[in-house]
Scaffold this motif. Structure first.
Motif: not given
Length: 515
Positions: A39-62
């Motif tokens: 129950q505790q896991q489900n409570q925290y994993q039901k998050q809104k869709s995360i917006k991830l800013n990739t402007t400064n990504c480098r070798g980890e982009t893939r």
């Protein structure tokens, strides 16, 4: 097909094949505990869709884009929930720390640097020897060349690591003093000459640790990890094999060029296999067959990581205050560190190195007979790193208050790190006071001489004018002869206590109380 495989297998969700005799009450207690956990896991994993800013990504982009697709997140290039930095903190990213979760703590790249991390680990081992027996005897060259020459033993082997090197570049073994390149900045460690072997080969572990907050200090270790193997059967170092990197160095960047390199080709990367790179879950099955106690090894690994994290906290706090000053409480940082750990033949873990920027590449390089190479996705790297970074991002965006309730989250489990003040946190506090509460990066001679104004900080043998002499002596080897950094300040404080015949910790407490 590859992606489906990496999603379906999980070592801690598989049914245990061992049948244990338990009472009905124990079964009920387990069910209740597990249901509460779910129950505790489900409570925290039901998050809104995360917006991830990739402007400064480098070798980890893939990898990051795979995570965005897999979790139905959204890639953005401004004003995200999470801002991914491919490089260490830079001042042009300052404002992003107040509006987004950022995957870097300021100054972490310096703290995990070979020379600086060796310095403060040596210092902690000096003051707390029983807690810091987990890393090999280490010398900083050229500063400690005299000490190394005095303590050198011809019966031992040492390993030299260039200060600026990475991925195994420039590392070499030493058995004779004349082999040391004294004109280079490096660390020299005692070589662990009796490593635990699997399939006759030396290997080490890359384990991942997540820090999500300094106040409170919230740290987690991932249950999964990587094992990197040498590609030549191990022999104890001798004059003939000393220069064979494929026997003594586990770095993937070196061993991938050996024709003996074995790529994973089986169906389940959690099973025992003969790959040169394997999962930690796979290795634990090897260890069990060999008669080692996995829980005991895990406990020892936890203890060494917790001790390292305790030594890290005062420096991270200082760097955060140096950068963010009055707005330090507003920032939202998290960071994944890579711990390189070697097991010896007794199953004791040794900390070799901590990487503030562990590789997030999910490809491996395949060489053909003509020397050309192509890149293909690596099942093992993709599985482990998706797990590590996906759960790290999900966990980081949970509020600190809710994180404090979580003992486990996805593939992570919490580490209990003591936040009590140490003698080094007191030194850091004093260092900050002397720089005028502004948390400047260096001390000048005039700021250092403020110590002479406090009672009992001078004597008939050590006068106020001697502070300037001590200052100049300490920074003599520095590139900047007019400023003292914190690591030099530690040496200065220790010398002051010795010259004034005072207990160092009592002396620090008295000064701090007078500020």
């Amino acid at each position: 097909m590859q992606q489906q495989q990496s999603q379906d297998i999980s070592p801690w969700n598989q049914n245990n094949q061992d049948i244990l005799t338990v009472t009905e009450q124990q079964v009920d207690e387990f069910k209740t505990s597990y249901e509460n956990f779910q129950q505790q896991q489900n409570q925290y994993q039901k998050q809104k869709s995360i917006k991830l800013n990739t402007t400064n990504c480098r070798g980890e982009t893939r990898l990051i884009r795979k995570l965005i697709s897999k979790n139905n997140w959204k890639e953005v290039f401004i004003d995200g929930d999470v801002c991914w930095l491919g490089l260490p903190f830079q001042y042009q990213n300052l404002e992003e720390y107040f509006t987004q979760y950022v995957n870097r703590f300021p100054g972490m790249d310096l703290l995990a640097h070979k020379t600086q991390s060796s310095f403060y680990l040596n210092k902690f081992a000096q003051y707390f020897p029983e807690q810091y027996e987990f890393f090999p005897k280490t010398y900083i060259i050229p500063d400690e060349i005299d000490k190394f020459q005095q303590e050198y033993k011809s019966t031992l082997t040492y390993i030299a690591k260039p200060d600026a090197g990475s991925q195994g570049d420039g590392i070499y073994l030493i058995k004779k003093l004349k082999d040391i390149k004294t004109n280079e900045s490096m660390v020299i460690q005692q070589y662990i000459s009796k490593p635990l072997l699997i399939d006759k080969k030396k290997f080490d572990l890359r384990l991942y640790v997540l820090i999500t907050s300094l106040h409170p200090y919230l740290c987690y270790i991932n249950r999964e990890g990587l094992a990197r193997f040498c590609t030549v059967d191990y022999e104890k170092p001798n004059d003939k094999n000393l220069r064979n990197p494929f026997m003594h160095l586990t770095n993937y960047s070196l061993n991938k060029r050996n024709t003996n390199f074995q790529f994973y080709s089986g169906k389940n990367i959690l099973d025992i296999n003969d790959g040169t790179k394997r999962t930690y879950s796979s290795i634990k099955k090897n260890l069990e067959i060999l008669g080692y106690n996995n829980q005991d090894i895990e406990n020892q690994i936890d203890n060494l990581i917790v001790a390292y994290l305790q030594s890290l906290l005062p420096f991270l706090e200082f760097n955060s205050k140096l950068i963010f000053q009055k707005r330090v409480a507003e920032v939202k940082c998290f960071q994944v560190l890579g711990f390189d750990i070697l097991l010896d033949e007794n199953g004791k873990p040794w900390l070799l190195e901590v990487n503030s920027n562990p590789s997030l590449s999910i490809e491996h390089e395949i060489f053909s007979a003509n020397g050309k190479s192509v890149f293909e996705e690596s099942y093992i790297d993709s599985y482990v790193k998706e797990l590590v970074m996906g759960d790290a991002i999900k966990l980081a965006v949970i509020s600190k208050e809710n994180q404090e309730e979580l003992l486990e989250f996805g593939s992570y489990r919490k580490l209990e790190v003591d936040q009590n003040e140490t003698i080094f946190s007191k030194m850091m506090q004093l260092y900050a006071y002397l720089s005028g509460y502004k948390f400047q990066e260096y001390l000048t001679s005039s700021k250092f001489q403020k110590l002479a104004n406090f009672p009992q900080m001078t004597s008939q043998q050590f006068l106020k004018n001697d502070y300037d002499l001590l200052f100049r002596k300490i920074i003599l080897k520095s590139c900047n002869n007019n400023q003292m950094d914190f690591f030099q300040f530690i040496n200065a404080i220790e010398q002051l206590a010795f010259r004034l015949n005072q207990d160092l910790e009592i002396m620090l407490d008295r000064i701090i109380q007078n500020f």
